[in-house]
Design an enzyme around this catalytic site. Structure first.
Site, PDB file in Angstrom:
ATOM      1  CG  ASP A 287      -2.156   0.888   0.969  1.00  0.00           C
ATOM      2  OD1 ASP A 287      -2.135   1.701   0.009  1.00  0.00           O
ATOM      3  OD2 ASP A 287      -3.127   0.798   1.746  1.00  0.00           O
TER       4      ASP A 287
HETATM    5  C1  BGC Z   1      -4.992   3.357   0.408  1.00  0.00           C
HETATM    6  C2  BGC Z   1      -5.224   2.366  -0.707  1.00  0.00           C
HETATM    7  C3  BGC Z   1      -5.075   3.036  -2.041  1.00  0.00           C
HETATM    8  C4  BGC Z   1      -3.716   3.692  -2.106  1.00  0.00           C
HETATM    9  C5  BGC Z   1      -3.408   4.329  -3.430  1.00  0.00           C
HETATM   10  C6  BGC Z   1      -3.750   4.187   0.230  1.00  0.00           C
HETATM   11  O1  BGC Z   1      -3.699   5.242   1.115  1.00  0.00           O
HETATM   12  O2  BGC Z   1      -4.942   2.660   1.639  1.00  0.00           O
HETATM   13  O3  BGC Z   1      -6.491   1.778  -0.570  1.00  0.00           O
HETATM   14  O4  BGC Z   1      -5.251   2.101  -3.059  1.00  0.00           O
HETATM   15  O5  BGC Z   1      -3.646   4.678  -1.089  1.00  0.00           O
HETATM   16  O6  BGC Z   1      -4.104   5.478  -3.653  1.00  0.00           O
END
Ligand code: BGC
Length: 763
Positions: A287
């Site tokens: 993530d």
């Molecule tokens: C989130 C994810 C997301 C990623 C990319 C993160 O902060 O937890 O769900 O896909 O950002 O934007």
């Protein structure tokens, strides 16, 4: 004592499994192509493939990569996300193809979570439809639009089970139930990926966040998670597993820890469970800064945590640039192996190959197609239909709804005419300012027959600072700066002149979603005050409730005559709500989460255990029983609940046999009759209880459902086939099996109101 560094230092060679995928169809041509390509790649170029920076159009964290263009030329970027627009993406891809040594195309990712520009209800709303065809269709439209705009990878579906509405990201998932969640995971993946990932209108899906992200302590986002393996395997894992079985192409590791090790560095989770037990062979991405954040988790410096993540099975590093900047050193120091790097690079190249990017890196960059297909009338009509199917009718005193299109109606509340707050959280591609508000929808559809009078009545909150927090990312609050008495008076003046009041209250878009945890799940004080004052007019009140989570609405349930829970309905919000309020659509949605009476009851969920001291009657307090002194155990609205404008009658449950043996099939059925005046759809729900087990078993578990359409007066028999498969669970030894004994078979309109029969099934 072992330290993380010791773990990294463990000899790894023998542990690393095959670097070639077999889960997807074997593809010798692909293998040959990637072998050839990898034989030409330098170590730096391989590490470059593992790097996923953010282009910065929208971000959720602090970090932004610098000099991305230069890095692409140098082959140090494998993909990019947070970039929107077909021209921008084409140009970026051109740099990779024409200016980098090996001309490897890039992945372009985005959080396409509930539609693209044509925006669908938030995922919790989608889940409320209990309609897998519609959910699949929503993902299909999202993929159609996103791929027309250059995107080939979506960070969706989020399938994290949540039993805790304090956690704001409940909005992004399918609620509390593993069975429903698994069905939805499959539907979403088939919508995004289709049957042919190499088509130019399908995209790579990414199931997230692996794992247990929906169970943070106290409901506070990113917080510690601690649970038993039997709960993981029986409750939290099934939707991720279903996604793997559905052929999802990528998985995102979660921010939280699992059994004391951050998920991103947890080899048991990312390799043993995901790959060895479930056979996942796609690509695993961290993530956003998930790798770097392990420094704060306290398991090592950037070099250590990057090596740990790679070793755990993470292939691609979103934003941290820990893989890019430290893995070479770790390799030199013998802390990771060449084959681990090769394996990760191969998985990323395979994803690109499967998408067909090596054949045509610009296949998703067609400006003509973008113009024609994105936000088309057809797609918006689909979004409107899906939105109307996602709205849950919680209350309808004296059949106030559907409304008749006549007379005067007041439309009041901070959400009555606020376009930016209609699409809901994680709608990054949405045209927020163009979203159809409730007032706009009502006026366009019924403005000729009905005189609509409108006023704001209250701001989202009295507190400006709080209002800023819940309307971030350009979701305007349209704060009315007059004093609260004046704002209220204007609304009351209108309310006194009309036949019916529609009041649009609830959460703002960013009250839920990432980093939007809350301990108070009631309406904000400004909105409570408004509703109380409106009540004094004596006029019938329809509450249109906007929300991204289960809320605590005891008082509103007393005051309002009707409550339509609309979640955040998407770009077509106002039309879809009008369709339901005036009866063009008879609501049939059902709650995918339990609505508590009090925050103190959380976690509250229907498939709980009985304990040794259950209440004899859940509504009656007894000393020395599992209960609260100050509130009943029951929820305000149970899982699976939702009314219709018509009524349904359920017969007793019929079973094909009450005594079964071995691997046979049981048929359980009910006759459902539409006893009201309107045609309508009903979601008929099957629950099973395993009366005695080696392990304690939940009081009931959803094991099937069917949405049936019934004309007024019509009856239908709805049958469910049950086999020992539906009786299996993971026991303490994590063995997945069933046990002989009694089973209660329950069928009903929600998880509480069921008819049941007990059968005996021997092995
Ligand atoms: C989130 C994810 C997301 C990623 C990319 C993160 O902060 O937890 O769900 O896909 O950002 O934007």
């Amino acid at each position: 004592m072992k330290t993380p560094v010791d773990i990294v230092n463990k000899p790894l060679q023998t542990e690393v499994v095959s670097t070639k995928s077999t889960h997807f169809k074997p593809n010798p041509l692909m293998d040959q192509f990637i072998d050839d390509l990898m034989s030409k790649m330098t170590l730096d170029e391989k590490l470059g493939q593992l790097n996923l920076p953010s282009a910065g159009d929208f971000t959720t964290g602090q970090a932004k990569s610098s000099n991305i263009g230069q890095k692409i030329k140098e082959g140090r970027v494998g993909g990019l996300f947070n970039i929107k627009g077909v021209d921008k993406i084409r140009e970026t891809q051109r740099v990779a193809i024409e200016e980098s040594r090996l001309k490897i195309p890039m992945l372009f990712g985005m959080d396409v979570i509930h539609g693209y520009e044509s925006t669908f209800p938030i995922p919790l709303g989608l889940a409320s439809s209990w309609d897998m065809d519609l959910i699949q269709q929503s993902a299909r439209v999202a993929a159609q639009e996103a791929t027309a705009d250059g995107i080939n990878w979506t960070f969706s579906p989020m399938v994290d089970i949540s039993r805790d509405p304090r956690w704001g990201r409940m909005s992004e998932g399918s609620g509390e139930d593993p069975y429903l969640g698994s069905m939805i995971a499959r539907a979403m993946i088939s919508g995004y990926q289709g049957n042919d990932l190499s088509a130019n209108n399908t995209m790579l899906a990414c199931v997230k966040h692996f794992a247990l992200y929906g169970a943070p302590e106290g409901g506070r986002d990113y917080n510690t998670v601690d649970m038993s393996r039997i709960t993981m395997y029986n409750v939290y894992f099934p939707p991720y597993k279903a996604a793997v079985e559905a052929g999802v192409g990528s998985v995102m590791a979660s921010f939280n820890e699992v059994e004391g090790i951050p998920a991103t560095a947890n080899r048991w989770l990312q390799t043993e469970v995901l790959r060895n037990q479930w056979g996942f062979e796609g690509l695993n991405v961290s993530d956003y800064t998930g790798i770097k954040e392990m420094i704060a988790h306290g398991i090592g410096d950037l070099q250590t945590v990057s090596a740990l993540a790679l070793h755990a099975g993470v292939d691609m590093d979103m934003v941290s640039e820990g893989f890019l900047t430290t893995l070479k050193k770790s390799l030199d120091e013998g802390k990771i192996t060449h084959s681990e790097i090769d394996q990760a690079a191969r998985r990323i190249l395979e994803a690109k190959y499967r998408l067909g990017l090596f054949d045509d890196p610009y296949k998703y960059c067609n400006a003509e197609r973008a113009k024609k297909e994105i936000y088309s009338a057809k797609n918006r009509a689909i979004a409107r239909n899906v939105a109307s199917q996602s709205m849950v009718l919680l209350k309808n005193r004296n059949q106030l709804l559907p409304l008749s299109p006549k007379g005067k109606i007041a439309v009041i509340g901070p959400l009555s005419d606020n376009p930016e707050n209609m699409p809901g959280t994680w709608s990054v591609a949405s045209k927020h300012a163009d979203a159809v508000t409730l007032l706009k929808g009502l006026k366009e559809m019924y403005g000729k027959q009905v005189e609509f009078l409108s006023a704001k009545g209250a701001n989202f909150d009295y507190d400006t600072e709080f209002e800023n927090r819940i309307t971030m990312f350009g979701k305007k609050a349209y704060r009315d700066e007059r004093n609260k008495e004046e704002i209220l008076k204007e609304a009351l003046d209108i309310a006194n002149k009309v036949d019916v009041i529609i009041v649009a209250l609830g959460e703002a878009s960013e009250s839920s979603g990432e980093a939007s945890s809350m301990v108070n799940l009631e309406l904000r004080q400004s909105q409570k005050d408004l509703l109380r004052e409106l009540k004094k007019t004596g006029k019938p009140i329809v509450l249109v409730l906007f929300n991204g989570r289960a809320m605590v609405i005891n008082e509103e349930n007393e005051i309002a005559d009707a409550i339509l829970n609309v979640w955040f309905p998407g770009s077509e919000a106002g039309y879809a709500i009008s369709d339901v309020l005036f009866g063009k659509v008879n609501p049939s949605a059902k709650l995918p989460v339990t609505f508590p009476r009090s925050v103190g009851q959380i976690p509250i969920y229907y498939n709980h255990k009985n304990t040794g001291r259950p209440l004899t009657d859940e509504n009656v307090w007894e000393k020395f029983r599992t209960a609260y002194l100050d509130v009943s155990n029951t929820p305000l609205f149970p899982f699976g609940f939702g009314l219709s404008y018509t009524t349904f009658n359920y017969s007793n449950v019929n079973v094909s046999s009450k005594n079964l043996q071995g691997n046979v099939k049981l048929t359980a059925s009910v006759t459902v009759k539409n006893t009201g005046k309107y045609d309508g759809a009903e979601v008929v729900q099957l629950y099973i209880r395993d009366v005695f087990g080696m392990n304690t078993r939940p009081v009931k578990e959803l094991k099937g459902f069917q949405k049936v359409m019934l004309k007024a007066g019509e009856s239908k028999t709805v049958s469910f086939d049950i086999t020992p498969e539906e009786l299996k669970y993971y026991n303490n030894d994590l063995k997945y099996d069933w046990e002989s004994g009694d089973f209660e078979i329950m069928i009903g309109t929600n998880s509480k109101d069921v008819n049941s029969v007990t059968i005996n099934w021997q092995k």
